[in-house]
Design a protein around this motif. Structure first.
Motif, PDB file in Angstrom:
ATOM      1  N   GLU A 147      23.713  55.811  32.149  1.00 44.47           N
ATOM      2  CA  GLU A 147      22.965  55.097  31.120  1.00 44.47           C
ATOM      3  C   GLU A 147      22.527  56.122  30.079  1.00 44.47           C
ATOM      4  N   LYS A 157       8.615  53.999  28.277  1.00 45.54           N
ATOM      5  CA  LYS A 157       9.223  52.666  28.320  1.00 45.54           C
ATOM      6  C   LYS A 157      10.744  52.768  28.321  1.00 45.54           C
ATOM      7  N   THR A 160      11.895  54.070  31.784  1.00 45.70           N
ATOM      8  CA  THR A 160      11.766  53.010  32.792  1.00 45.70           C
ATOM      9  C   THR A 160      12.875  51.981  32.643  1.00 45.70           C
ATOM     10  N   SER A 161      13.171  51.610  31.397  1.00 44.94           N
ATOM     11  CA  SER A 161      14.239  50.643  31.132  1.00 44.94           C
ATOM     12  C   SER A 161      15.590  51.161  31.600  1.00 44.94           C
ATOM     13  N   ARG A 163      16.204  53.364  33.968  1.00 40.24           N
ATOM     14  CA  ARG A 163      16.263  53.409  35.433  1.00 40.24           C
ATOM     15  C   ARG A 163      16.494  52.019  36.012  1.00 40.24           C
ATOM     16  N   GLU A 164      15.907  51.023  35.404  1.00 37.37           N
ATOM     17  CA  GLU A 164      16.113  49.645  35.867  1.00 37.37           C
ATOM     18  C   GLU A 164      17.589  49.261  35.767  1.00 37.37           C
ATOM     19  N   VAL A 165      18.238  49.691  34.688  1.00 36.23           N
ATOM     20  CA  VAL A 165      19.661  49.405  34.518  1.00 36.23           C
ATOM     21  C   VAL A 165      20.481  50.117  35.587  1.00 36.23           C
ATOM     22  N   ASN A 167      19.612  50.898  38.525  1.00 38.56           N
ATOM     23  CA  ASN A 167      19.353  50.325  39.846  1.00 38.56           C
ATOM     24  C   ASN A 167      19.964  48.944  40.037  1.00 38.56           C
ATOM     25  N   ARG A 168      20.437  48.330  38.959  1.00 41.03           N
ATOM     26  CA  ARG A 168      21.029  46.999  39.082  1.00 41.03           C
ATOM     27  C   ARG A 168      22.275  47.027  39.958  1.00 41.03           C
ATOM     28  N   ASP A 233      10.250  60.215  36.740  1.00 44.32           N
ATOM     29  CA  ASP A 233      11.315  59.294  37.140  1.00 44.32           C
ATOM     30  C   ASP A 233      12.212  59.935  38.191  1.00 44.32           C
TER      31      ASP A 233
END
Length: 250
Positions: A147, A157, A160-161, A163-165, A167-168, A233
């Motif tokens: 990413e 922000k 965090t965004s 890392r969320e991607v 982890n999907r 993170d």
């Protein structure tokens, strides 16, 4: 200069451009790249060539120049280049991330997504970049899910965004993104690309690859220094796979 499978075709782009500080422990890698004084001038010509190559094959651009002249070839290429500041920033982040993977991680990024955009200002869906290769004595298939974030000022922000991607899909490459890379490799005239494409296509269907063979990279480029949230993170992730957190400052 490096050619062959490399998208950009440049050796040591970061080596000449940036000063690197690398830390690593238990499959966690924190890399910081800061532009050297005069570094951009050292790699300017190679960087321009590299950026072009992410939008079209260099040999195809050369053919356009031969047939149409520089002005005609430039018009064709400019039709592919993003026009908005946001699109240019996003594309640049992805380009620099891909070049870093091939230079420092010893994996291929065999398909340049930017050549397949529906529109020059359109943001492509799916994983920003996927590194592939074979590792270990048994030559196991190995993937890297990446990413890329490019911002004037990096914020928590944004981290965090990203890392969320990553982890999907249970940390796996997005199935559609993996199949996209596989299909492009299967269309190649190179037998080794075809075999790799077949392996990726099978993985997209069966999801049989062990989690520890799917690395993650969070690549950022911004004008401000390393944000504390990057290290936070990285500290928070597990060690089930290799995690790369990269901060590039220009």
């Amino acid at each position: 200069m490096r050619h062959g499978w490399s998208i950009g075709g440049c050796v040591g782009l970061y080596e000449w451009w940036c000063k690197a500080t690398k830390k690593g422990d238990k499959r966690k890698y924190y890399w910081i790249y800061v532009e050297r004084n005069g570094g951009r001038n050292e790699i300017r010509a190679d960087l321009v060539k590299t950026i072009r190559s992410h939008y079209d094959r260099l040999e195809r651009i050369a053919e356009d120049v031969k047939r149409l002249g520089y002005k005609g070839a430039a018009q064709i290429l400019s039709a592919k280049l993003p026009q908005t500041a946001e699109s240019r920033s996003g594309d640049l982040g992805e380009i620099l991330a891909v070049e870093l993977v091939e230079e420092e991680v010893d994996l291929r990024v065999p398909v340049c997504r930017l050549r397949y955009k529906d529109g020059r200002n359109v943001v492509m869906r799916g994983d920003d970049f996927i590194g592939v290769g074979y590792k270990g004595a048994d030559k196991r298939l190995w993937l890297l899910k990446g990413e890329a974030k490019s911002n004037k000022v990096l914020s928590k922000k944004t981290v965090t965004s990203a890392r969320e991607v990553l982890n999907r899909d249970n940390g796996r490459c997005t199935p559609a993104s993996l199949l996209f890379v596989a299909d492009r490799l299967l269309e190649s005239n190179d037998r080794h690309d075809n075999l790799l494409g077949r392996s990726l296509r099978d993985e997209g269907d069966m999801k049989s690859l062990c989690a520890d063979c799917i690395d993650h990279m969070l690549f950022t480029v911004s004008g401000n220094g390393p944000h504390a949230s990057l290290k936070e993170d990285l500290d928070a992730v597990g060690t089930n796979c290799n995690h790369y957190v990269v901060k590039s400052t220009s």
